[in-house]
Design a protein around this motif. Structure first.
Motif, PDB file in Angstrom:
ATOM      1  N   ALA A  84       0.947  -1.272   0.033  1.00 32.07           N
ATOM      2  CA  ALA A  84      -0.016  -0.004  -0.064  1.00 32.07           C
ATOM      3  C   ALA A  84       0.815   1.277   0.024  1.00 32.07           C
ATOM      4  CB  ALA A  84      -0.958   0.092   1.076  1.00 32.07           C
ATOM      5  N   HIS A  85       1.271   1.634  -1.147  1.00 29.24           N
ATOM      6  CA  HIS A  85       2.089   2.879  -1.371  1.00 29.24           C
ATOM      7  C   HIS A  85       1.367   3.598  -2.425  1.00 29.24           C
ATOM      8  CE1 HIS A  85       5.265   5.629  -1.833  1.00 29.24           C
ATOM      9  NE2 HIS A  85       5.970   4.965  -0.969  1.00 29.24           N
ATOM     10  N   PRO A  86       1.009   4.753  -2.143  1.00 27.73           N
ATOM     11  CA  PRO A  86       0.387   5.714  -3.023  1.00 27.73           C
ATOM     12  C   PRO A  86       1.236   6.134  -4.288  1.00 27.73           C
ATOM     13  CG  PRO A  86       0.297   6.634  -0.886  1.00 27.73           C
ATOM     14  CD  PRO A  86       0.975   5.572  -0.660  1.00 27.73           C
ATOM     15  N   ASP A  87       2.638   6.022  -3.989  1.00 23.36           N
ATOM     16  CA  ASP A  87       3.187   6.574  -4.925  1.00 23.36           C
ATOM     17  C   ASP A  87       4.537   5.800  -5.274  1.00 23.36           C
ATOM     18  OD1 ASP A  87       4.512   8.172  -7.044  1.00 23.36           O
ATOM     19  OD2 ASP A  87       5.023   9.677  -5.783  1.00 23.36           O
ATOM     20  N   ILE A  88       4.415   4.581  -5.429  1.00 21.72           N
ATOM     21  CA  ILE A  88       5.566   3.334  -5.531  1.00 21.72           C
ATOM     22  C   ILE A  88       6.778   3.917  -6.484  1.00 21.72           C
ATOM     23  CG2 ILE A  88       4.523   1.841  -7.388  1.00 21.72           C
ATOM     24  CD1 ILE A  88       6.220   0.781  -3.872  1.00 21.72           C
ATOM     25  N   GLU A  89       6.428   4.600  -7.508  1.00 25.93           N
ATOM     26  CA  GLU A  89       7.499   4.860  -8.447  1.00 25.93           C
ATOM     27  C   GLU A  89       8.598   5.860  -7.764  1.00 25.93           C
ATOM     28  OE1 GLU A  89       8.079   3.245 -11.085  1.00 25.93           O
ATOM     29  OE2 GLU A  89       6.576   2.090 -10.419  1.00 25.93           O
ATOM     30  N   SER A  92       9.341   6.089  -4.726  1.00 20.71           N
ATOM     31  CA  SER A  92       9.757   5.269  -3.433  1.00 20.71           C
ATOM     32  C   SER A  92      11.136   4.690  -3.741  1.00 20.71           C
ATOM     33  CB  SER A  92       8.830   4.365  -2.679  1.00 20.71           C
ATOM     34  OG  SER A  92       9.534   3.693  -1.597  1.00 20.71           O
ATOM     35  N   VAL A  93      12.208   4.872  -2.918  1.00 18.23           N
ATOM     36  CA  VAL A  93      13.574   4.254  -3.312  1.00 18.23           C
ATOM     37  C   VAL A  93      13.305   2.670  -2.536  1.00 18.23           C
ATOM     38  CG1 VAL A  93      15.864   4.383  -2.678  1.00 18.23           C
ATOM     39  CG2 VAL A  93      14.728   6.355  -3.355  1.00 18.23           C
ATOM     40  N   ILE A  94      13.206   2.838  -1.260  1.00 18.35           N
ATOM     41  CA  ILE A  94      13.215   1.550  -0.453  1.00 18.35           C
ATOM     42  C   ILE A  94      11.865   0.597  -0.960  1.00 18.35           C
ATOM     43  CG2 ILE A  94      13.196   0.623   1.859  1.00 18.35           C
ATOM     44  CD1 ILE A  94      15.770   1.829   1.035  1.00 18.35           C
ATOM     45  N   ASN A  95      10.833   1.120  -0.981  1.00 19.42           N
ATOM     46  CA  ASN A  95       9.730  -0.033  -0.990  1.00 19.42           C
ATOM     47  C   ASN A  95       9.912  -0.385  -2.522  1.00 19.42           C
ATOM     48  OD1 ASN A  95       7.272  -0.099   0.836  1.00 19.42           O
ATOM     49  ND2 ASN A  95       8.102   2.120   0.941  1.00 19.42           N
ATOM     50  N   LYS A  96      10.226   0.445  -3.358  1.00 22.33           N
ATOM     51  CA  LYS A  96      10.372  -0.099  -4.654  1.00 22.33           C
ATOM     52  C   LYS A  96      11.460  -1.099  -4.654  1.00 22.33           C
ATOM     53  CE  LYS A  96      11.538   2.966  -8.308  1.00 22.33           C
ATOM     54  NZ  LYS A  96      11.563   3.749  -9.253  1.00 22.33           N
ATOM     55  N   ALA A  97      12.740  -0.760  -4.233  1.00 27.04           N
ATOM     56  CA  ALA A  97      13.674  -1.855  -3.951  1.00 27.04           C
ATOM     57  C   ALA A  97      13.313  -3.102  -3.378  1.00 27.04           C
ATOM     58  CB  ALA A  97      15.048  -1.262  -3.216  1.00 27.04           C
ATOM     59  N   VAL A 155       2.235 -10.337   4.304  1.00 26.09           N
ATOM     60  CA  VAL A 155       2.789  -9.437   4.755  1.00 26.09           C
ATOM     61  C   VAL A 155       2.192  -8.056   4.385  1.00 26.09           C
ATOM     62  CG1 VAL A 155       5.155  -7.982   4.668  1.00 26.09           C
ATOM     63  CG2 VAL A 155       5.106 -10.534   4.763  1.00 26.09           C
ATOM     64  N   LEU A 156       2.146  -7.050   5.301  1.00 28.90           N
ATOM     65  CA  LEU A 156       1.509  -5.705   4.826  1.00 28.90           C
ATOM     66  C   LEU A 156       2.564  -4.728   4.680  1.00 28.90           C
ATOM     67  CD1 LEU A 156      -1.318  -5.713   7.220  1.00 28.90           C
ATOM     68  CD2 LEU A 156      -1.560  -6.503   5.055  1.00 28.90           C
ATOM     69  N   GLN A 157       2.901  -4.344   3.521  1.00 32.56           N
ATOM     70  CA  GLN A 157       4.081  -3.527   3.199  1.00 32.56           C
ATOM     71  C   GLN A 157       3.551  -1.959   2.847  1.00 32.56           C
ATOM     72  OE1 GLN A 157       6.798  -4.887   0.436  1.00 32.56           O
ATOM     73  NE2 GLN A 157       7.179  -2.603  -0.278  1.00 32.56           N
ATOM     74  N   PHE A 158       3.958  -1.150   3.730  1.00 32.57           N
ATOM     75  CA  PHE A 158       3.570   0.316   3.720  1.00 32.57           C
ATOM     76  C   PHE A 158       4.383   1.220   4.158  1.00 32.57           C
ATOM     77  CE2 PHE A 158       1.882  -1.476   7.386  1.00 32.57           C
ATOM     78  CZ  PHE A 158       1.917  -0.428   8.216  1.00 32.57           C
ATOM     79  N   VAL A 175       0.915 -13.238  10.008  1.00 35.86           N
ATOM     80  CA  VAL A 175       1.036 -11.794   9.193  1.00 35.86           C
ATOM     81  C   VAL A 175       1.994 -10.887   9.824  1.00 35.86           C
ATOM     82  CG1 VAL A 175      -0.650  -9.887   8.857  1.00 35.86           C
ATOM     83  CG2 VAL A 175      -1.681 -12.032   9.020  1.00 35.86           C
ATOM     84  N   ALA A 176       2.696 -10.303   8.727  1.00 34.68           N
ATOM     85  CA  ALA A 176       3.904  -9.254   9.362  1.00 34.68           C
ATOM     86  C   ALA A 176       3.722  -8.305   8.680  1.00 34.68           C
ATOM     87  CB  ALA A 176       5.200 -10.040   9.006  1.00 34.68           C
ATOM     88  N   LEU A 177       4.405  -7.091   9.246  1.00 30.76           N
ATOM     89  CA  LEU A 177       4.358  -5.848   8.438  1.00 30.76           C
ATOM     90  C   LEU A 177       5.827  -5.552   8.149  1.00 30.76           C
ATOM     91  CD1 LEU A 177       2.595  -3.927  11.588  1.00 30.76           C
ATOM     92  CD2 LEU A 177       1.508  -4.771   9.467  1.00 30.76           C
ATOM     93  N   ALA A 178       5.609  -4.821   6.985  1.00 29.49           N
ATOM     94  CA  ALA A 178       7.240  -4.118   6.537  1.00 29.49           C
ATOM     95  C   ALA A 178       6.972  -2.860   6.130  1.00 29.49           C
ATOM     96  CB  ALA A 178       7.445  -4.856   5.102  1.00 29.49           C
ATOM     97  N   VAL A 179       7.622  -1.802   6.931  1.00 30.23           N
ATOM     98  CA  VAL A 179       6.942  -0.472   6.842  1.00 30.23           C
ATOM     99  C   VAL A 179       8.645   0.064   6.573  1.00 30.23           C
ATOM    100  CG1 VAL A 179       5.365  -0.644   8.618  1.00 30.23           C
ATOM    101  CG2 VAL A 179       7.402  -0.317   9.287  1.00 30.23           C
ATOM    102  N   THR A 180       8.317   1.390   5.777  1.00 29.69           N
ATOM    103  CA  THR A 180       9.293   2.474   5.818  1.00 29.69           C
ATOM    104  C   THR A 180       8.970   3.737   6.727  1.00 29.69           C
ATOM    105  OG1 THR A 180       8.408   3.210   3.726  1.00 29.69           O
ATOM    106  CG2 THR A 180      10.261   1.590   3.527  1.00 29.69           C
ATOM    107  N   ALA A 181      10.001   3.845   7.510  1.00 30.23           N
ATOM    108  CA  ALA A 181       9.598   5.297   8.320  1.00 30.23           C
ATOM    109  C   ALA A 181      10.498   6.457   7.719  1.00 30.23           C
ATOM    110  CB  ALA A 181       9.801   4.734   9.589  1.00 30.23           C
ATOM    111  N   GLY A 182       9.865   7.552   7.709  1.00 33.19           N
ATOM    112  CA  GLY A 182      10.607   8.782   7.276  1.00 33.19           C
ATOM    113  C   GLY A 182      11.082   9.509   8.198  1.00 33.19           C
ATOM    114  N   ILE A 183      11.100   8.638   9.502  1.00 34.83           N
ATOM    115  CA  ILE A 183      11.773   9.277  10.716  1.00 34.83           C
ATOM    116  C   ILE A 183      12.979   8.545  11.151  1.00 34.83           C
ATOM    117  CG2 ILE A 183      11.454  10.086  13.079  1.00 34.83           C
ATOM    118  CD1 ILE A 183       8.444  10.404  12.161  1.00 34.83           C
ATOM    119  N   ARG A 184      14.091   9.190  11.603  1.00 29.84           N
ATOM    120  CA  ARG A 184      15.233   8.433  12.299  1.00 29.84           C
ATOM    121  C   ARG A 184      14.854   7.426  13.245  1.00 29.84           C
ATOM    122  NH1 ARG A 184      18.461  13.592  13.208  1.00 29.84           N
ATOM    123  NH2 ARG A 184      16.574  14.051  14.327  1.00 29.84           N
TER     124      ARG A 184
END
Length: 184
Positions: free
Chosen positions: A8-13, A15-20, A62-65, A103-112
């Motif tokens: 669930a990424h509204p702009d996958i193109e 995204s560096v990490i989600n796309k990778a 896996v829910l990736q977002f 069920v697992a999650l895979a998330v990218t967090a824009g915060i350190r």
């Protein structure tokens, strides 16, 4: 059995990490079914029966977002609301179709990462932010298998921001694949 990765990424193109991560998983089509919600449902009209059948065909999900406002992008929330219905995912009758699925999650967090701590900028760990997903997964009698996270920075001008290099990106993608392979 293959793992279903609901993206669930509204702009996958952009995204560096989600796309990778998706590029890495797509190298192994015999292991992963990659299902991109924003590409499948640009009109947000979710085919509930099709989604439920897709889940039923997989033991691991896996829910990736990307983390958005300390939650998920809105289409993933709608997907959860629409697909995890009473009588199918929980409740009486033939419910509990999610029972014992991992069920697992895979998330990218824009915060350190250090900002996601009780002593950090936001005062909560990523575990706390993702707790509603864990509770939902447990509610439908599935087995929560934790999460895989990639932390980032809020903006390119952040003086503490480290530049991502290809090794970081590759390491994250292969680490993600390993995480899925070892889901408990």
């Amino acid at each position: 059995m293959k793992t279903l990765v609901v993206v669930a990424h509204p702009d996958i193109e952009s995204s560096v990490i989600n796309k990778a991560w998706l590029t890495e998983l797509r190298k192994y089509p015999e292991l992963y079914t990659v299902h991109e919600l924003y590409n499948t449902y640009p009109d947000w009209k979710i085919n509930v029966e099709k989604e439920q059948q897709l889940i039923e065909a997989h033991e691991k999900i896996v829910l990736q977002f990307p983390v958005y406002w300390f939650s998920s992008p809105p289409l993933l929330k709608k997907w959860l609301d629409d697909v995890l219905t009473y009588g199918w995912a929980y409740g009486s009758g033939s419910g509990y179709k999610m029972k014992d699925r991992k069920v697992a999650l895979a998330v990218t967090a824009g915060i350190r990462e250090q900002d996601y701590s009780t002593s950090g900028r936001y005062k909560y760990a990523l575990d706390d932010v993702l707790r509603p997903f864990e509770i939902t997964i447990n509610y439908v009698s599935a087995k929560y298998s934790a999460y895989y996270a990639f932390y980032g920075t809020e903006s390119a001008s952040d003086v503490a921001a480290d530049k991502l290099n290809n090794n970081d990106i590759t390491r994250s993608a292969t680490g993600y694949r390993s995480f899925i392979a070892h889901m408990a």
